[in-house]
Scaffold this motif. Structure first.
Motif, PDB file in Angstrom:
ATOM      1  N   UNK A 112     -47.750  45.768  31.848  1.00  0.00           N
ATOM      2  CA  UNK A 112     -48.352  45.715  33.271  1.00  0.00           C
ATOM      3  C   UNK A 112     -47.952  44.605  33.876  1.00  0.00           C
ATOM      4  N   UNK A 113     -47.334  44.625  34.954  1.00  0.00           N
ATOM      5  CA  UNK A 113     -46.787  43.385  35.546  1.00  0.00           C
ATOM      6  C   UNK A 113     -47.504  43.377  37.035  1.00  0.00           C
ATOM      7  N   UNK A 114     -47.783  42.134  37.374  1.00  0.00           N
ATOM      8  CA  UNK A 114     -48.432  41.791  38.714  1.00  0.00           C
ATOM      9  C   UNK A 114     -47.625  41.279  39.514  1.00  0.00           C
ATOM     10  N   UNK A 115     -47.383  41.945  40.716  1.00  0.00           N
ATOM     11  CA  UNK A 115     -46.095  41.778  41.606  1.00  0.00           C
ATOM     12  C   UNK A 115     -46.747  41.253  42.957  1.00  0.00           C
ATOM     13  N   UNK A 119     -50.898  33.824  41.821  1.00  0.00           N
ATOM     14  CA  UNK A 119     -51.047  34.128  40.560  1.00  0.00           C
ATOM     15  C   UNK A 119     -52.341  34.533  40.235  1.00  0.00           C
ATOM     16  N   UNK A 120     -52.420  35.437  39.151  1.00  0.00           N
ATOM     17  CA  UNK A 120     -53.716  36.042  38.734  1.00  0.00           C
ATOM     18  C   UNK A 120     -54.792  35.378  38.181  1.00  0.00           C
ATOM     19  N   UNK A 121     -55.944  35.385  38.499  1.00  0.00           N
ATOM     20  CA  UNK A 121     -57.205  34.758  37.806  1.00  0.00           C
ATOM     21  C   UNK A 121     -57.974  35.947  37.086  1.00  0.00           C
ATOM     22  N   UNK A 122     -57.966  36.831  37.603  1.00  0.00           N
ATOM     23  CA  UNK A 122     -58.559  38.272  36.644  1.00  0.00           C
ATOM     24  C   UNK A 122     -57.783  39.016  35.829  1.00  0.00           C
ATOM     25  N   UNK A 124     -55.808  37.746  33.515  1.00  0.00           N
ATOM     26  CA  UNK A 124     -54.430  37.245  33.395  1.00  0.00           C
ATOM     27  C   UNK A 124     -53.878  37.177  32.235  1.00  0.00           C
ATOM     28  N   UNK A 125     -54.812  37.366  30.985  1.00  0.00           N
ATOM     29  CA  UNK A 125     -53.987  37.400  29.544  1.00  0.00           C
ATOM     30  C   UNK A 125     -53.730  38.868  29.459  1.00  0.00           C
ATOM     31  N   UNK A 126     -53.778  39.813  30.102  1.00  0.00           N
ATOM     32  CA  UNK A 126     -53.236  41.183  30.000  1.00  0.00           C
ATOM     33  C   UNK A 126     -52.093  41.635  31.236  1.00  0.00           C
ATOM     34  N   UNK A 127     -51.579  40.543  31.761  1.00  0.00           N
ATOM     35  CA  UNK A 127     -50.553  40.845  32.953  1.00  0.00           C
ATOM     36  C   UNK A 127     -49.598  39.814  32.787  1.00  0.00           C
ATOM     37  N   UNK A 128     -48.143  40.242  33.237  1.00  0.00           N
ATOM     38  CA  UNK A 128     -47.190  39.435  33.345  1.00  0.00           C
ATOM     39  C   UNK A 128     -47.080  39.314  34.922  1.00  0.00           C
ATOM     40  N   UNK A 129     -47.242  37.919  35.554  1.00  0.00           N
ATOM     41  CA  UNK A 129     -47.087  37.649  36.923  1.00  0.00           C
ATOM     42  C   UNK A 129     -45.527  37.659  37.305  1.00  0.00           C
ATOM     43  N   UNK A 130     -44.960  38.262  38.167  1.00  0.00           N
ATOM     44  CA  UNK A 130     -43.714  38.325  38.757  1.00  0.00           C
ATOM     45  C   UNK A 130     -43.898  38.264  40.313  1.00  0.00           C
ATOM     46  N   UNK A 131     -43.233  37.308  41.050  1.00  0.00           N
ATOM     47  CA  UNK A 131     -43.084  36.925  42.446  1.00  0.00           C
ATOM     48  C   UNK A 131     -42.094  38.298  43.141  1.00  0.00           C
ATOM     49  N   UNK A 132     -42.671  38.851  44.039  1.00  0.00           N
ATOM     50  CA  UNK A 132     -41.973  39.829  44.872  1.00  0.00           C
ATOM     51  C   UNK A 132     -40.820  39.276  45.700  1.00  0.00           C
ATOM     52  N   UNK A 133     -39.891  40.243  45.819  1.00  0.00           N
ATOM     53  CA  UNK A 133     -39.969  41.644  45.623  1.00  0.00           C
ATOM     54  C   UNK A 133     -39.519  42.106  44.529  1.00  0.00           C
ATOM     55  N   UNK A 134     -39.914  43.277  43.936  1.00  0.00           N
ATOM     56  CA  UNK A 134     -39.608  44.176  42.564  1.00  0.00           C
ATOM     57  C   UNK A 134     -39.680  45.693  43.113  1.00  0.00           C
ATOM     58  N   UNK A 135     -38.312  45.815  42.764  1.00  0.00           N
ATOM     59  CA  UNK A 135     -38.193  47.427  43.068  1.00  0.00           C
ATOM     60  C   UNK A 135     -38.282  48.326  42.105  1.00  0.00           C
ATOM     61  N   UNK A 136     -39.556  48.902  41.886  1.00  0.00           N
ATOM     62  CA  UNK A 136     -40.019  49.678  40.681  1.00  0.00           C
ATOM     63  C   UNK A 136     -39.161  51.155  40.766  1.00  0.00           C
ATOM     64  N   UNK A 137     -38.797  51.632  41.797  1.00  0.00           N
ATOM     65  CA  UNK A 137     -38.246  52.826  41.828  1.00  0.00           C
ATOM     66  C   UNK A 137     -36.535  52.527  41.357  1.00  0.00           C
ATOM     67  N   UNK A 138     -36.010  51.302  41.272  1.00  0.00           N
ATOM     68  CA  UNK A 138     -34.689  51.266  40.509  1.00  0.00           C
ATOM     69  C   UNK A 138     -35.168  51.011  38.971  1.00  0.00           C
ATOM     70  N   UNK A 139     -36.054  50.193  38.908  1.00  0.00           N
ATOM     71  CA  UNK A 139     -36.549  50.083  37.378  1.00  0.00           C
ATOM     72  C   UNK A 139     -36.808  51.356  36.680  1.00  0.00           C
ATOM     73  N   UNK A 140     -37.396  52.308  37.229  1.00  0.00           N
ATOM     74  CA  UNK A 140     -37.865  53.649  36.708  1.00  0.00           C
ATOM     75  C   UNK A 140     -36.328  54.319  36.655  1.00  0.00           C
ATOM     76  N   UNK A 141     -35.400  54.738  37.621  1.00  0.00           N
ATOM     77  CA  UNK A 141     -34.137  54.916  37.410  1.00  0.00           C
ATOM     78  C   UNK A 141     -33.325  54.517  36.189  1.00  0.00           C
TER      79      UNK A 141
END
Length: 255
Positions: A112-115, A119-122, A124-141
């Protein structure tokens, strides 16, 4: 008799699943609690070992015991005695041929990535924080190149002890829910750091640092140094195991 448990745990306070010099580990906490309820020493075996910081929603373990307890007694007893970061979801007596690791036909993980810009407060130990932009469609492809049977040497840790790097990826998908980008994988088995190395590679595609086809080149090249970074452990979750239906694990409501 042989007993199977479904277990969930928060990986943040543990040095992984497997017992080691550093404590606490999930395995050592389980063994202490189960031994207390069984009233004799118990060793537990899991479906898939997880690293430091990695959580699980449906880890499967089994152990041998001479103690006679109902499923409810196992669940309540162990949950009373164990670390607050671990919870037994269910207990079931299983056939002596059942093995949490070797009977499994597939294992599933979610990353799970928070984009977002903040930064997350809630959670946060079960997320990886990444600054946008991040194209999830290309990642899926790009992830579709990983489907099927392959030599996954490009995506395993240098510390991996597996004799054979060949694995069969049954599912690989990336999708977005709000600010979260979810990566899900199901395979017959995984190599050490395999998911985290795959996600680190897919992130390069999502950030437009590499083209979609690059993931296939990395896979076929079988060279770990050509892939992306190892993604942080806190976004990774072990989400389930499948077994032959005859074992009825996990149990349904009628069991």
């Amino acid at each position: 008799m042989r007993i199977a448990f479904g277990v969930e745990y928060d990986g943040q306070p543990f040095y992984g699943f497997q017992t080691q010099k550093q404590e606490p580990t999930v395995q050592s906490c389980l063994e202490k609690a189960v031994s207390k309820v069984a009233n004799h020493p118990v060793r537990v075996i899991c479906a898939g070992r997880t690293d430091t910081g990695v959580s699980a929603t449906q880890q499967i373990i089994h152990f041998e015991t001479t103690a006679v307890r109902t499923p409810r007694q196992w669940v309540l007893g162990v949950n009373t005695a164990i670390h607050e970061g671990v919870s037994v979801l269910w207990a079931k007596q299983v056939d002596d041929t059942f093995h949490a690791r070797f009977s499994a036909t597939s294992r599933s993980y979610q990353y799970r990535i928070l984009c977002r810009k903040v930064r997350p407060a809630i959670n946060r130990h079960q997320l990886t924080w990444v600054l946008p932009p991040l194209d999830h469609k290309k990642m899926h492809e790009a992830a579709q190149y990983l489907l099927g049977e392959h030599d996954f040497n490009a995506f395993r840790s240098s510390k991996c002890q597996a004799n054979n790097p060949v694995r069969t990826m049954h599912e690989a998908r990336v999708y977005q829910v709000g600010d979260h980008i979810i990566c899900e994988f199901r395979a017959n088995a995984f190599l050490h750091h395999m998911i985290r190395n795959i996600v680190g590679t897919l992130l390069k595609v999502g950030k437009a640092e590499r083209p979609v086809q690059w993931v296939e080149e990395v896979l076929l090249g079988k060279d770990r140094t050509k892939a992306g970074m190892t993604a942080p452990p806190n976004g990774l979750m072990f989400t389930g195991v499948t077994y032959p239906h005859s074992y009825r694990v996990p149990p349904n409501e009628t069991d």
